[in-house]
Write an enzyme that holds these catalytic residues in place. Structure first.
Site, PDB file in Angstrom:
ATOM      1  N   CYS A   1       0.908  -1.059   0.125  1.00 25.03           N
ATOM      2  CA  CYS A   1      -0.010   0.000   0.040  1.00 25.03           C
ATOM      3  C   CYS A   1       0.681   1.263   0.061  1.00 25.03           C
ATOM      4  CB  CYS A   1      -1.052  -0.010   1.166  1.00 25.03           C
ATOM      5  SG  CYS A   1      -2.094  -1.162   1.402  1.00 25.03           S
TER       6      CYS A   1
ATOM      7  N   ARG B   1       3.984  -0.521  -4.762  1.00 26.73           N
ATOM      8  CA  ARG B   1       3.557  -0.971  -3.353  1.00 26.73           C
ATOM      9  C   ARG B   1       2.433  -1.651  -3.295  1.00 26.73           C
ATOM     10  NH1 ARG B   1       6.998   1.426   0.370  1.00 26.73           N
ATOM     11  NH2 ARG B   1       5.539   0.924   2.199  1.00 26.73           N
TER      12      ARG B   1
ATOM     13  N   TRP C   1      -2.911  -2.620  -1.704  1.00 30.30           N
ATOM     14  CA  TRP C   1      -2.461  -4.087  -1.953  1.00 30.30           C
ATOM     15  C   TRP C   1      -3.494  -4.758  -0.782  1.00 30.30           C
ATOM     16  CZ3 TRP C   1      -0.803  -8.242   1.105  1.00 30.30           C
ATOM     17  CH2 TRP C   1      -0.490  -9.326   0.488  1.00 30.30           C
TER      18      TRP C   1
ATOM     19  N   ASN D   1      -1.903   2.179   5.603  1.00 28.10           N
ATOM     20  CA  ASN D   1      -1.298   0.995   5.245  1.00 28.10           C
ATOM     21  C   ASN D   1      -0.829   0.249   6.295  1.00 28.10           C
ATOM     22  OD1 ASN D   1       0.817  -0.519   4.162  1.00 28.10           O
ATOM     23  ND2 ASN D   1       2.404   1.307   4.042  1.00 28.10           N
ATOM     24  N   GLY D   2      -1.084  -0.906   6.366  1.00 26.60           N
ATOM     25  CA  GLY D   2      -0.918  -2.019   7.473  1.00 26.60           C
ATOM     26  C   GLY D   2      -2.117  -2.687   7.858  1.00 26.60           C
TER      27      GLY D   2
ATOM     28  N   GLU E   1      16.705 -18.726  -6.627  1.00 24.93           N
ATOM     29  CA  GLU E   1      16.371 -17.556  -7.131  1.00 24.93           C
ATOM     30  C   GLU E   1      15.931 -17.414  -8.500  1.00 24.93           C
ATOM     31  OE1 GLU E   1      15.779 -14.864  -6.031  1.00 24.93           O
ATOM     32  OE2 GLU E   1      16.310 -13.179  -7.241  1.00 24.93           O
TER      33      GLU E   1
ATOM     34  N   LYS F   1      12.316 -16.139  -9.696  1.00 23.16           N
ATOM     35  CA  LYS F   1      12.210 -15.035 -10.637  1.00 23.16           C
ATOM     36  C   LYS F   1      11.016 -15.317 -11.591  1.00 23.16           C
ATOM     37  CE  LYS F   1      13.616 -12.147  -9.323  1.00 23.16           C
ATOM     38  NZ  LYS F   1      14.257 -11.975  -7.939  1.00 23.16           N
TER      39      LYS F   1
ATOM     40  N   GLU G   1       7.447 -15.533 -10.256  1.00 21.69           N
ATOM     41  CA  GLU G   1       6.798 -14.290 -10.014  1.00 21.69           C
ATOM     42  C   GLU G   1       6.404 -13.276 -11.044  1.00 21.69           C
ATOM     43  OE1 GLU G   1      10.739 -11.880  -8.172  1.00 21.69           O
ATOM     44  OE2 GLU G   1       8.864 -11.378  -7.338  1.00 21.69           O
TER      45      GLU G   1
ATOM     46  N   HIS H   1      16.443 -38.191  -5.971  1.00 19.23           N
ATOM     47  CA  HIS H   1      15.636 -38.297  -4.883  1.00 19.23           C
ATOM     48  C   HIS H   1      14.243 -37.953  -4.833  1.00 19.23           C
ATOM     49  CE1 HIS H   1      19.322 -39.335  -3.074  1.00 19.23           C
ATOM     50  NE2 HIS H   1      20.049 -38.234  -3.548  1.00 19.23           N
TER      51      HIS H   1
ATOM     52  N   LYS I   1       6.116  -4.575  -4.134  1.00 21.23           N
ATOM     53  CA  LYS I   1       7.304  -4.797  -4.115  1.00 21.23           C
ATOM     54  C   LYS I   1       7.946  -4.647  -2.250  1.00 21.23           C
ATOM     55  CE  LYS I   1      11.765  -3.561  -5.098  1.00 21.23           C
ATOM     56  NZ  LYS I   1      12.394  -4.653  -5.866  1.00 21.23           N
TER      57      LYS I   1
HETATM   58  O1  M6R Z   1      12.791  -5.580   0.445  1.00 21.82           O
HETATM   59  P1  M6R Z   1      13.169  -6.792   0.962  1.00 21.82           P
HETATM   60  O2  M6R Z   1      14.458  -7.140   0.337  1.00 21.82           O
HETATM   61  O3  M6R Z   1      13.215  -7.339   2.372  1.00 21.82           O
HETATM   62  O4  M6R Z   1      12.249  -7.880   0.273  1.00 21.82           O
HETATM   63  C1  M6R Z   1      12.074  -9.230   0.404  1.00 21.82           C
HETATM   64  C2  M6R Z   1      11.390  -9.924  -0.464  1.00 21.82           C
HETATM   65  O5  M6R Z   1       9.846  -9.502  -0.244  1.00 21.82           O
HETATM   66  C3  M6R Z   1      11.880  -9.762  -1.937  1.00 21.82           C
HETATM   67  O6  M6R Z   1      12.891  -9.893  -2.252  1.00 21.82           O
HETATM   68  C4  M6R Z   1      10.740 -10.474  -3.113  1.00 21.82           C
HETATM   69  O7  M6R Z   1      10.696 -11.937  -2.603  1.00 21.82           O
HETATM   70  C5  M6R Z   1      10.873  -9.934  -4.313  1.00 21.82           C
HETATM   71  N1  M6R Z   1       9.859  -9.802  -5.274  1.00 21.82           N
HETATM   72  C6  M6R Z   1      11.755 -10.869  -5.065  1.00 21.82           C
HETATM   73  O8  M6R Z   1      12.016 -10.668  -6.592  1.00 21.82           O
END
Ligand code: M6R
Length: 618
Positions: free
Chosen positions: A2, A27, A74, A100-101, A490, A494, A497, A513, A613
């Site tokens: 948010c 956000r 959000w 926000n929260g 990782e 990517k 997401e 396994h 984000k």
């Molecule tokens: O701001 P942060 O590094 O603490 O964020 C952590 C995760 O929310 C962030 O890395 C998220 O997994 C990304 N969208 C990955 O691309």
């Protein structure tokens, strides 16, 4: 999670609020709304969908006035629809609130309000309950000074709240006056000339002012055109520093790139250089990290390291575990921040904890940091956002200096985190057994990385062609060993997401396994197999998949390409680098693969569905 923007000044509020919301859209982008005060009426416009939908609505039905508040949502409580979009109002319809929260006790507060009076709720949100609570207290308070009365009502309401909030509040009959408050959700005050701003993040207001006051938890700020007053929830006033925002509006523009994600991938030669700038000492063959705030004796006494974070930051921490153990021989563990904060991890008094977070606002990572400090462990931050809560609440740390990262998918922050974890390993190692020769070798290799990243980026078209070829796949498997096992995880994140494809990352050897049961012709396996100490082991696993007709995309280096010929369907060949630094290169083709595939699939790369984000809720 948010975004909030507030404005009070002499200009029309609407364009400033919309512009700020566009910059905060990363956000959250489920719905958006504004409340602008015009005379003694609060004009509100809100709708489900992106800021573009709100802008359209406002073009059809303009709202005029020189102060107001706004929000991009959000969703947490209540589905995504017009009614649940912020702002929300109190029972009188005079007080508007954006939030926000999460108000955890909103049900209990709602019951209490319903017992005490007449309250019609128009949404399913926790936020509307807070608006009614503030309104109800405001009605009960006496006093001619309506500003003080509203501030007191906000304070009294927030004292009853269990949960987290960043809020902005206006009242139809109190001109040029906004109240902001925070607990657990970031809020910054932008100080202008004859105008002031409130925002969840300075990027929303940096085009108007670079003077900012970062509010602390339990701060309440009363903002007017030409002044502001910050006090605590208890009513005490305190000192607050005005800081200069370290980036400009130019830095947060997309430039000629079609997406922020691509821009940020291509910024990595610079961001990696900036992460190590001024931090390498060839003379002492070590790293200089003054921000850790630790004496050489204290650093020598570290007996154990715990690295914690979420998502991509956690994957960087996983590489960090290999790095610190290899370079410094200190037992190192990685903990999901969300688990670490709630469980009783046995820790020795000589444990050093690092909270890794790009935003520095992730609720779980912040929770882990606070828990660790509460238990008495020295807890340091590895953050990009210098004014973030994690940066401010930690005992010290290392900034990434990666510049603003706007794309929801973390890219350049990841490689910066890897550089910093290497520097930490180098520093701790040189205080123990790491030789001058080895220290020098690492430094020299680090210094060549930006140039090598430039070489890797030249492979973008090759990776794009691969993405086009595999656009119809049902999913992807990612495999790697040692330093590159976390890169497999990782790479899969990517892919998930931004393409929404099913993807999993595993240590290569785990294949046999169980995972091998998934192998089939329409499910490619991405092997991160640089020409390193475990290359031949990876080769065995690649053979096992090949024997079962699974397509192979190999990310390799050095002589790897020769050995993979005829075995892998696609080979992406990278420059040679020390094993421990290879993740900084190998992750880049995976970022590009996810990016190009997402574009091919027509996905919204910078704002993937359901994501935000900065995750400031648990
Ligand atoms: O701001 P942060 O590094 O603490 O964020 C952590 C995760 O929310 C962030 O890395 C998220 O997994 C990304 N969208 C990955 O691309």
């Amino acid at each position: 999670m948010c975004g909030i923007v507030g404005y009070v000044g002499r200009s029309e509020a609407a364009p400033i609020l919309l512009d700020g919301l566009r910059r905060l859209e990363y956000r959250g982008y489920d719905s958006a709304g504004v409340a602008i005060v015009d005379g003694d009426r609060v004009e509100t416009r809100k709708c489900a969908g992106r800021i573009a939908a709100l802008a359209k609505l406002m073009a059809e039905k303009p709202a005029s006035g020189s102060f107001g508040i706004s929000h991009t949502r959000w969703a947490t409580h209540g589905k995504v629809n017009d009614e649940n979009a912020h702002p929300h109002f109190d029972a009188s319809g005079k007080i508007a609130l954006v939030h926000n929260g999460v108000i955890e006790n909103y049900q209990a507060l709602k019951e209490q309000l319903n017992r005490d009076g007449n309250h019609d709720f128009h949404s399913q949100t926790d936020t509307e309950v807070l608006a009614h609570l503030i309104g109800s207290i405001y009605q009960q308070l006496d006093g001619k000074d309506s500003k003080a009365r509203l501030v007191n009502a906000v304070r009294a309401a927030l004292k009853q709240v269990i949960g987290t909030y960043g809020i902005a509040v206006v009242h139809a009959n109190i001109p040029d006056f906004i109240i902001g408050a925070r607990r657990g959700s970031p809020l910054v005050l932008g100080v202008g000339k004859d105008e002031n701003f409130l925002a969840s993040d300075v990027s929303a207001i940096v085009a108007y002012t670079r003077d900012a006051v970062y509010l602390n938890d339990f701060d309440v700020v009363a903002v007017e055109r030409d002044k502001f007053e910050i006090s605590s929830l208890a009513g005490e006033t305190g000192d607050h520093q005005v800081s200069k925002v370290e980036f400009t509006a130019e830095d947060i523009k997309k430039g000629d790139y079609p997406h922020y994600m691509l821009k940020e991938i291509f910024e990595q030669p610079d961001s990696v250089r900036d992460a190590m700038r001024g931090r390498l000492s060839l003379e002492d063959c070590t790293a200089k990290l003054g921000g850790l705030n630790m004496t050489p004796e204290q650093l020598r006494d570290v007996g154990r390291v715990v690295l914690t974070g979420c998502g991509t930051a956690l994957h960087a921490a996983m590489v960090g575990e290999y790095l610190i153990e290899q370079l410094a021989s200190i037992p190192t563990e990685v903990e999901y921040a969300s688990e670490f904060r709630h469980r009783n991890t046995p820790m020795t008094p000589d444990t050093l904890v690092f909270a890794v977070s790009q935003s520095g606002e992730t609720a779980d990572t912040l929770g882990a940091l606070r828990e660790s400090r509460r238990k008495g462990y020295r807890t340091l931050g590895i953050c990009n956002n210098v004014a973030s809560t994690i940066a401010r609440e930690s005992d010290g740390g290392v900034y990434m200096h990666a510049g603003p990262e706007i794309g929801v998918a973390a890219t350049k922050s990841f490689t910066s985190q890897l550089v910093i974890l290497t520097l930490i390993g180098l520093l701790l190692g040189r205080m123990r057994n790491l030789s001058t020769a080895e220290g020098t070798r690492i430094i020299k290799e680090l210094e060549t990385l930006p140039g090598q990243i430039e070489e890797v980026l030249k492979l973008s078209d090759q990776v794009k062609a691969i993405a086009k070829k595999y656009v119809d796949v049902g999913g992807m498997l990612f495999f790697g060993r040692q330093f590159n096992f976390p890169i497999a995880v990782e790479g899969a994140l990517k892919m998930k997401e931004i393409t929404y494809l099913f993807a999993e990352g595993h240590p290569s050897a785990e294949l046999k396994h169980g995972i091998i049961a998934l192998v089939r012709p329409d499910l490619p396996s991405i092997f991160i197999a640089p020409d390193d100490a475990v290359f031949s082991k990876n080769l065995n696993n690649i053979e096992q998949i090949k024997a079962r007709k699974g397509p192979i995309i190999a990310i390799t280096s050095g002589n790897g390409a020769k050995q993979l010929k005829g075995l892998a369907n696609e080979i992406v060949s990278l420059p040679d680098v020390a094993d421990c630094l290879s993740p900084i290169l190998t992750v880049i083709p995976l970022q590009l693969l996810a990016y190009h595939l997402a574009v091919e699939l027509g996905r919204d790369v910078d704002k993937p569905r359901n994501l935000a984000k900065s995750v400031t809720v648990e």
